[in-house]
Design a protein around this motif. Structure first.
Motif, PDB file in Angstrom:
ATOM      1  N   ALA A 303       0.877  -1.319  -0.012  1.00 44.77           N
ATOM      2  CA  ALA A 303       0.057  -0.016   0.041  1.00 44.77           C
ATOM      3  C   ALA A 303       0.904   1.445   0.090  1.00 44.77           C
ATOM      4  O   ALA A 303       0.401   2.348  -0.705  1.00 44.77           O
ATOM      5  N   ALA A 304       1.916   1.167   0.951  1.00 46.20           N
ATOM      6  CA  ALA A 304       2.869   2.502   0.857  1.00 46.20           C
ATOM      7  C   ALA A 304       3.585   2.605  -0.482  1.00 46.20           C
ATOM      8  O   ALA A 304       3.664   3.599  -1.155  1.00 46.20           O
ATOM      9  N   ARG A 305       3.772   1.525  -1.310  1.00 47.96           N
ATOM     10  CA  ARG A 305       4.451   1.861  -2.509  1.00 47.96           C
ATOM     11  C   ARG A 305       3.544   2.061  -3.577  1.00 47.96           C
ATOM     12  O   ARG A 305       3.750   2.787  -4.601  1.00 47.96           O
ATOM     13  N   LEU A 306       2.096   1.740  -3.619  1.00 42.69           N
ATOM     14  CA  LEU A 306       1.116   2.191  -4.548  1.00 42.69           C
ATOM     15  C   LEU A 306       0.863   3.713  -4.185  1.00 42.69           C
ATOM     16  O   LEU A 306       0.944   4.395  -5.019  1.00 42.69           O
ATOM     17  N   GLU A 307       0.976   4.060  -2.928  1.00 46.60           N
ATOM     18  CA  GLU A 307       1.021   5.555  -2.837  1.00 46.60           C
ATOM     19  C   GLU A 307       2.113   6.369  -3.678  1.00 46.60           C
ATOM     20  O   GLU A 307       1.883   7.392  -4.126  1.00 46.60           O
ATOM     21  N   ALA A 308       3.285   5.847  -3.371  1.00 45.67           N
ATOM     22  CA  ALA A 308       4.630   6.564  -3.905  1.00 45.67           C
ATOM     23  C   ALA A 308       4.339   6.369  -5.626  1.00 45.67           C
ATOM     24  O   ALA A 308       4.821   7.197  -6.264  1.00 45.67           O
ATOM     25  N   ALA A 309       3.768   5.142  -6.082  1.00 49.10           N
ATOM     26  CA  ALA A 309       3.540   5.090  -7.454  1.00 49.10           C
ATOM     27  C   ALA A 309       2.561   6.320  -8.220  1.00 49.10           C
ATOM     28  O   ALA A 309       2.821   6.779  -9.228  1.00 49.10           O
ATOM     29  N   ASN A 310       1.825   6.950  -7.361  1.00 44.76           N
ATOM     30  CA  ASN A 310       1.137   7.984  -7.915  1.00 44.76           C
ATOM     31  C   ASN A 310       2.043   9.226  -8.351  1.00 44.76           C
ATOM     32  O   ASN A 310       1.675   9.772  -9.439  1.00 44.76           O
ATOM     33  N   LYS A 311       2.990   9.314  -7.681  1.00 46.33           N
ATOM     34  CA  LYS A 311       4.342  10.469  -8.229  1.00 46.33           C
ATOM     35  C   LYS A 311       4.535   9.995  -9.723  1.00 46.33           C
ATOM     36  O   LYS A 311       4.592  11.165 -10.589  1.00 46.33           O
ATOM     37  N   HIS A 312       4.669   8.821 -10.066  1.00 46.70           N
ATOM     38  CA  HIS A 312       5.016   8.559 -11.481  1.00 46.70           C
ATOM     39  C   HIS A 312       3.864   8.599 -12.508  1.00 46.70           C
ATOM     40  O   HIS A 312       4.079   9.010 -13.547  1.00 46.70           O
ATOM     41  N   LEU A 313       2.726   8.257 -11.862  1.00 46.39           N
ATOM     42  CA  LEU A 313       1.566   8.020 -12.795  1.00 46.39           C
ATOM     43  C   LEU A 313       0.893   9.500 -12.773  1.00 46.39           C
ATOM     44  O   LEU A 313      -0.020   9.542 -13.888  1.00 46.39           O
ATOM     45  N   GLY A 314       0.931  10.475 -11.995  1.00 43.12           N
ATOM     46  CA  GLY A 314       0.170  11.541 -12.171  1.00 43.12           C
ATOM     47  C   GLY A 314      -1.100  11.457 -11.447  1.00 43.12           C
ATOM     48  O   GLY A 314      -1.923  12.550 -11.734  1.00 43.12           O
ATOM     49  N   THR A 315      -1.312  10.457 -10.805  1.00 47.75           N
ATOM     50  CA  THR A 315      -2.593  10.307 -10.122  1.00 47.75           C
ATOM     51  C   THR A 315      -2.565  10.637  -8.730  1.00 47.75           C
ATOM     52  O   THR A 315      -1.635  10.699  -8.248  1.00 47.75           O
ATOM     53  N   ASP A 393      -5.488  18.046 -19.234  1.00 45.33           N
ATOM     54  CA  ASP A 393      -5.200  17.783 -17.824  1.00 45.33           C
ATOM     55  C   ASP A 393      -5.798  16.245 -17.389  1.00 45.33           C
ATOM     56  O   ASP A 393      -5.719  16.306 -16.242  1.00 45.33           O
ATOM     57  N   ASP A 394      -5.385  15.364 -18.162  1.00 40.76           N
ATOM     58  CA  ASP A 394      -5.508  14.103 -17.522  1.00 40.76           C
ATOM     59  C   ASP A 394      -4.025  13.387 -17.688  1.00 40.76           C
ATOM     60  O   ASP A 394      -3.323  13.006 -18.659  1.00 40.76           O
ATOM     61  N   PRO A 395      -3.362  13.480 -16.495  1.00 40.30           N
ATOM     62  CA  PRO A 395      -1.890  13.187 -16.207  1.00 40.30           C
ATOM     63  C   PRO A 395      -1.741  11.740 -16.431  1.00 40.30           C
ATOM     64  O   PRO A 395      -0.564  11.422 -17.052  1.00 40.30           O
ATOM     65  N   LEU A 396      -2.785  10.649 -16.258  1.00 39.30           N
ATOM     66  CA  LEU A 396      -2.396   9.395 -16.382  1.00 39.30           C
ATOM     67  C   LEU A 396      -2.423   9.073 -18.091  1.00 39.30           C
ATOM     68  O   LEU A 396      -1.464   8.278 -18.564  1.00 39.30           O
ATOM     69  N   ALA A 397      -3.435   9.739 -18.742  1.00 36.45           N
ATOM     70  CA  ALA A 397      -3.066   9.485 -20.417  1.00 36.45           C
ATOM     71  C   ALA A 397      -1.943  10.160 -20.772  1.00 36.45           C
ATOM     72  O   ALA A 397      -1.309   9.618 -21.794  1.00 36.45           O
ATOM     73  N   GLY A 398      -1.335  11.008 -20.349  1.00 43.58           N
ATOM     74  CA  GLY A 398      -0.226  11.945 -20.643  1.00 43.58           C
ATOM     75  C   GLY A 398       0.927  10.896 -20.471  1.00 43.58           C
ATOM     76  O   GLY A 398       1.957  10.899 -21.143  1.00 43.58           O
ATOM     77  N   PHE A 399       0.775  10.292 -19.261  1.00 42.68           N
ATOM     78  CA  PHE A 399       1.894   9.069 -18.853  1.00 42.68           C
ATOM     79  C   PHE A 399       2.057   8.085 -19.639  1.00 42.68           C
ATOM     80  O   PHE A 399       3.311   7.705 -20.198  1.00 42.68           O
ATOM     81  N   HIS A 400       1.124   7.481 -20.147  1.00 47.32           N
ATOM     82  CA  HIS A 400       1.096   6.324 -21.039  1.00 47.32           C
ATOM     83  C   HIS A 400       1.476   6.978 -22.367  1.00 47.32           C
ATOM     84  O   HIS A 400       2.334   6.349 -23.156  1.00 47.32           O
ATOM     85  N   LEU A 401       1.183   7.980 -22.834  1.00 45.63           N
ATOM     86  CA  LEU A 401       1.421   8.710 -24.252  1.00 45.63           C
ATOM     87  C   LEU A 401       2.893   8.911 -24.312  1.00 45.63           C
ATOM     88  O   LEU A 401       3.630   8.381 -25.039  1.00 45.63           O
ATOM     89  N   LYS A 402       3.494   9.275 -23.133  1.00 47.64           N
ATOM     90  CA  LYS A 402       4.970   9.343 -23.041  1.00 47.64           C
ATOM     91  C   LYS A 402       5.647   8.070 -23.187  1.00 47.64           C
ATOM     92  O   LYS A 402       6.670   7.956 -23.679  1.00 47.64           O
ATOM     93  N   ARG A 403       5.065   7.091 -22.326  1.00 51.62           N
ATOM     94  CA  ARG A 403       5.787   5.767 -22.463  1.00 51.62           C
ATOM     95  C   ARG A 403       5.784   5.180 -23.918  1.00 51.62           C
ATOM     96  O   ARG A 403       6.944   4.857 -24.273  1.00 51.62           O
ATOM     97  N   LEU A 404       4.733   5.403 -24.587  1.00 53.63           N
ATOM     98  CA  LEU A 404       4.683   4.579 -26.020  1.00 53.63           C
ATOM     99  C   LEU A 404       5.498   5.708 -26.746  1.00 53.63           C
ATOM    100  O   LEU A 404       6.058   5.090 -27.736  1.00 53.63           O
ATOM    101  N   LEU A 405       5.718   6.798 -26.612  1.00 53.31           N
ATOM    102  CA  LEU A 405       6.345   7.543 -27.278  1.00 53.31           C
ATOM    103  C   LEU A 405       7.970   7.205 -27.482  1.00 53.31           C
ATOM    104  O   LEU A 405       8.943   7.656 -28.259  1.00 53.31           O
ATOM    105  N   ASN A 406       8.370   6.939 -26.000  1.00 51.63           N
ATOM    106  CA  ASN A 406       9.618   6.589 -25.698  1.00 51.63           C
ATOM    107  C   ASN A 406       9.904   5.022 -26.223  1.00 51.63           C
ATOM    108  O   ASN A 406      11.142   4.406 -25.731  1.00 51.63           O
TER     109      ASN A 406
END
Length: 416
Positions: A303-315, A393-406
């Protein structure tokens, strides 16, 4: 504890007579006597000896009679059990004394066997009252300790059963929430101590009230971080549903709090929330001297690591599939299969959404783009690009787009 009895009587020979009749009990440390000659002297003796357990008082005395003394004793916060002594024919005064709170009465001339029996009965009553007070104080202390962790009603139930009941260390299936504040370290370094203290107290107090409203258990508060448990210590079959609902309300309250602080010119960071469900070792880990109700185990760490995952995901909220699957009518969108820090196996995660957001057209478009990405379809990239174009303003969609572009493919992702 040796009972101390105060005799109040103006007869000059009474003190010697009492000490003679009770010499064995005094010698064996079973009882202790002190004496006063009237009500005024009795009150002075009680002031000097506050641990007096019992007062045996005559009625007819100079300066202050026994009935007046009884009234004074009943007005005091620490009421003393009182035996009134009077002539047998003076039943009117005896009735008055009993109506004013005397525990019992004796008639003159005093029968010392009757006196001893009456004292023993009164002392047993006093000991019973002490035990009741002791249990009440223990319950109040337990309630005070438990109130730091549990909702008021649950704290009352636990305290009524004793501090140890229901909180022994045990394995339980729980849902656990971790919350943290972005940029809190910077706020600590820049804010004045009194400002920081006021902010943090208001924040933690408000978040705790939200948890208690959902009958959750606050397991830990460390600075700005809060750990919450559901299905502990009591059974909550709907614990996953409660955890998700609580997370939504925590998120809503935290956003409103941030907005209030921003209006005051304070940059208070966003609250990130992680939720996971599974077995954990739960109970009071404080030993005999301290009360520390908390939980340990892989479920808590995840649970603690899922909380930290928000930082990367933008959620702001990230929950595991174990929560999403157990929660009733879960509404959310998939995040992907996360390989969390320190883990080898991936954990499927979701972002829970409030009903209005879940039912919006953008959520359906996201689900379509995510399904393409999961299937390895090259159309996933333009689908996410179109979604970001419409909802920047949807950070999660932007996160996945950036992954795919990379060059990333699929939904499995390593998070450090």
């Amino acid at each position: 504890m040796i009972p101390t009895i105060l005799f109040v009587d103006d007869e000059p020979d009474l003190e010697a007579l009492i000490l003679q009749k009770f010499r064995r009990q005094i010698r064996d440390g079973l009882v202790n006597f002190i004496f006063a000659r009237d009500g005024v002297e009795a009150l002075e003796s009680i002031e000097q000896n506050p641990l007096v357990d019992l007062v045996v008082s005559d009625i007819n005395m100079p300066r202050m009679d026994g009935l007046s003394l009884l009234a004074k004793l009943q007005e005091a916060e620490d009421k003393k059990s009182t035996i009134i002594v009077s002539a047998y024919g003076d039943m009117s005064n005896i009735r008055t004394a009993m109506n004013r709170g005397a525990f019992d009465f004796l008639t003159k001339p005093i029968d010392f066997l009757d006196l001893e029996t009456t004292i023993q009965k009164t002392v047993r009553h006093i000991e019973m009252l002490r035990e009741v007070r002791r249990r009440q104080m223990e319950a109040e202390r337990a309630h005070a300790a438990l109130s730091r962790h549990f909702s008021p009603e649950l704290a009352k139930r636990l305290a009524a059963g004793g501090e140890g009941e229901g909180i022994a260390v045990q394995w339980r299936d729980v849902a656990t929430i971790f919350t943290d504040i972005t940029g809190f370290t910077s706020l600590v370094e820049s804010a004045a101590p009194e400002t920081l203290g006021e902010l943090l107290n208001e924040y933690v107090g408000g978040m705790t009230e939200v948890v208690f409203a959902h009958e959750g258990t606050v397991a830990k508060i460390i600075g700005d971080a809060i750990q919450v448990l559901f299905n502990a210590p009591g059974d909550q079959p709907d614990y996953a549903t409660r955890a998700v609902a609580c997370a939504h309300d925590l998120d809503r309250w935290a956003q409103e709090f941030c907005a209030r602080q921003k209006a005051r010119g304070v940059n208070f960071g966003a609250t990130r929330i992680g939720i996971h469900a599974g077995p954990a070792l739960v109970g009071n880990f404080g030993g005999n001297r301290f009360f520390d109700y908390t939980a340990y185990g892989d479920t808590i760490n995840t649970a603690a690591r899922l909380e930290a995952a928000n930082k990367h995901l933008g959620t702001r909220i990230c929950v595991s599939s174990s929560v999403a699957e157990r929660a009733e009518n879960f509404q959310g969108r998939p995040v992907g299969e996360l390989v969390l820090r320190g883990r080898r196996e991936a954990l499927r995660a979701f972002e829970p959404l409030p009903p209005a957001t879940f039912e919006a057209p953008a959520t359906a478009l996201y689900s379509e783009a995510f399904a393409k990405m999961e299937a390895g379809d090259a159309a996933a990239m333009p689908a996410f690009a179109a979604l970001v174009g419409m909802h920047a303003d949807d950070p999660l969609a932007g996160f996945h787009l950036k992954r795919l572009l990379n060059g990333a493919k699929g939904i499995r992702m390593q998070l450090e």
